[in-house]
Design an enzyme around this catalytic site. Structure first.
Site, short mmCIF file in Angstrom:
data_model
loop_
_atom_site.label_atom_id
_atom_site.label_comp_id
_atom_site.label_asym_id
_atom_site.label_seq_id
_atom_site.Cartn_x
_atom_site.Cartn_y
_atom_site.Cartn_z
N HIS A 317 0.83 -1.21 0.00
CA HIS A 317 0.00 0.00 0.00
C HIS A 317 0.86 1.25 0.00
O HIS A 317 2.06 1.22 0.31
CB HIS A 317 -0.96 0.01 1.19
CG HIS A 317 -0.29 0.09 2.53
ND1 HIS A 317 0.14 1.27 3.08
CD2 HIS A 317 0.00 -0.88 3.43
CE1 HIS A 317 0.66 1.04 4.28
NE2 HIS A 317 0.60 -0.26 4.50
N HIS A 333 4.41 -2.50 9.96
CA HIS A 333 3.86 -3.54 10.83
C HIS A 333 3.67 -4.87 10.08
O HIS A 333 2.86 -5.70 10.48
CB HIS A 333 2.53 -3.09 11.44
CG HIS A 333 2.66 -1.99 12.44
ND1 HIS A 333 2.79 -0.66 12.06
CD2 HIS A 333 2.71 -2.00 13.81
CE1 HIS A 333 2.88 0.09 13.15
NE2 HIS A 333 2.84 -0.69 14.21
N CYS A 335 3.43 -4.86 6.49
CA CYS A 335 3.05 -4.54 5.12
C CYS A 335 4.26 -4.14 4.29
O CYS A 335 5.34 -3.88 4.82
CB CYS A 335 2.01 -3.42 5.10
SG CYS A 335 0.40 -3.90 5.76
#
Length: 421
Positions: A317, A333, A335
């Site tokens: 993302h 975390h 990602c």
């Protein structure tokens, strides 16, 4: 489906003419006589006058000395029920579930090598609506979509299917590909998911039709299947993403050719990103991550251009807050953080079902944490099948080092629309 063959008789007229030579004769040993061909032997199930037959029943056909040439299934009102044969010819499968407490008649014809036929009828009555508990299922393959070349067909169950019932369930999971590219199913150990894939990645342009024909299927002694589900979709262009923790870079390939290298920031040591082969499961232009229930401490954050990789919450993302760290240090975390510009570009390139490979992190991907059908090799994958796998079903031997090249070529990626992916 009425498959009775119409035989056209060819009439041959021979003009009469005076014969000069004596007529031909057939010499037979003394005492020999012509033997008439026997008709084929045919067995049909369910047996005649059977009752309490499951609505998932198929018309079983076993024949010796011939082959099945016609099957007609009708209900108690005379309406024909469409059906199609299994590839092995062991039965004919109704194309929709039968109805509870109804009577059906199957008329089956077999024809021998010399044209002799046998026809057998069987009439059976289906069971009343079951009071047994149902096992919920979900087909993670949606109709009228375009998927990536690594897209597995996924069926999820709650609760999981017991090991002793998996063969019966697997026989009711049907996949057809056009052009043909056969594969097999493989169960996770807990029976909560089963994956279907071919030995190689799907070829771009392949049409895949799936049916999970589970309505009324007896599952063990105390449960039945819930509903029939079906979907047909196609495979799009080949795209794959390779993410290397050592370089903090993502390499984006199409048709095996490198399109772009993107700086990334992965999971920090306390919340590492998983290493392994996964596929993109979902794409969201906007998403909210809410992890306030996490015992390690939670947060709420809105993100753009999010692509899910695992059930556990690993995404690719946009992360504008970490652009200074991308390509240098891991701060997320779990990602894969990329810049706004790169996240926007990726959304226009990728499809659900594209392969994403991560290597060099502190932990490995757990089976079933996402669609992990490609996280094991073919020899390991087929061990999860509850039914025999054809011996000749093996990956293509290729000198090409990148999986995208094995999947085949595809058309150039279209430009991304303003509506996102």
């Amino acid at each position: 489906m009425d498959l009775r063959q119409r035989v056209k008789l060819l009439s041959v007229t021979i003009a009469a003419a005076p014969l000069v030579l004596a007529g031909c004769t057939v010499d037979r040993p003394p005492g020999a006589r012509q033997v008439n061909a026997s008709p084929p032997q045919l067995t049909v199930t369910p047996g005649d006058r059977s009752r309490d037959v499951p609505i998932s029943a198929e018309v079983g056909t076993a024949v010796k000395g011939g082959k099945i040439t016609a099957v007609r299934l009708t209900d108690d009102k005379g309406a024909q029920v469409p059906a199609e044969p299994r590839e092995d010819g062991s039965s004919w499968v109704p194309m929709r579930p039968l109805q509870n407490s109804r009577t059906y008649t199957a008329e089956v014809t077999a024809t021998g090598d010399r044209g002799r036929t046998t026809t057998q009828k069987t009439t059976f009555t289906t069971m009343a609506k079951s009071t047994k508990s149902t096992i919920a299922s979900l087909l993670n393959f949606t109709a009228d979509q375009t998927y990536g070349t690594a897209m597995p067909v996924v069926v999820t169950f709650d609760p999981g299917i017991p090991k002793e019932a998996r063969a019966d369930v697997q026989r009711r999971l049907f996949v057809k590909t056009d052009p043909p590219q056969p594969g097999t199913w493989s169960w996770l150990d807990d029976g909560r998911q089963v994956y279907y894939r071919a030995p190689d990645f799907w070829k771009p342009g392949t049409k895949i039709s799936v049916r999970a024909g589970l309505d009324g299927l007896p599952i063990g002694k105390n449960a039945i299947g819930d509903v029939d589900r079906s979907a047909t979709s196609k495979i799009g262009r080949q795209v794959s993403l390779d993410i290397d923790n050592a370089t903090k870079k993502m390499s984006v390939y199409q048709d095996g050719k490198l399109l772009r290298k993107i700086p990334v920031s992965l999971g920090k040591p306390s919340t590492p990103t998983s290493s392994g082969s996964m596929v993109i499961m979902e794409k969201h232009q906007y998403a909210t991550f809410d992890t306030r229930g996490d015992p390690m401490g939670g947060y709420v954050v809105d993100v753009e251009d999010a692509q899910r990789l695992t059930d556990g919450g690993e995404f690719i993302h946009a992360a504008p807050w970490s652009e200074g760290d991308q390509g240098n240090i891991n701060v997320s975390h779990g990602c894969t953080n990329v810049s706004n510009t790169n996240a926007d570009w990726l959304m226009g390139i990728t499809q659900v079902g594209d392969l994403v490979t991560v290597k060099g992190t502190e932990v490995t991907l757990d089976a079933g944490n996402g669609w992990t059908a490609w996280n094991v090799g073919w020899n390991e994958f087929v061990k999860g099948s509850a039914l025999p796998v054809p011996a000749g079903l093996k990956p293509t031997v290729s000198a090409t080092p990148h999986p995208g090249m094995v999947a085949g070529g595809s058309a150039p990626a279209p430009a991304r629309s303003n509506s996102g992916g």
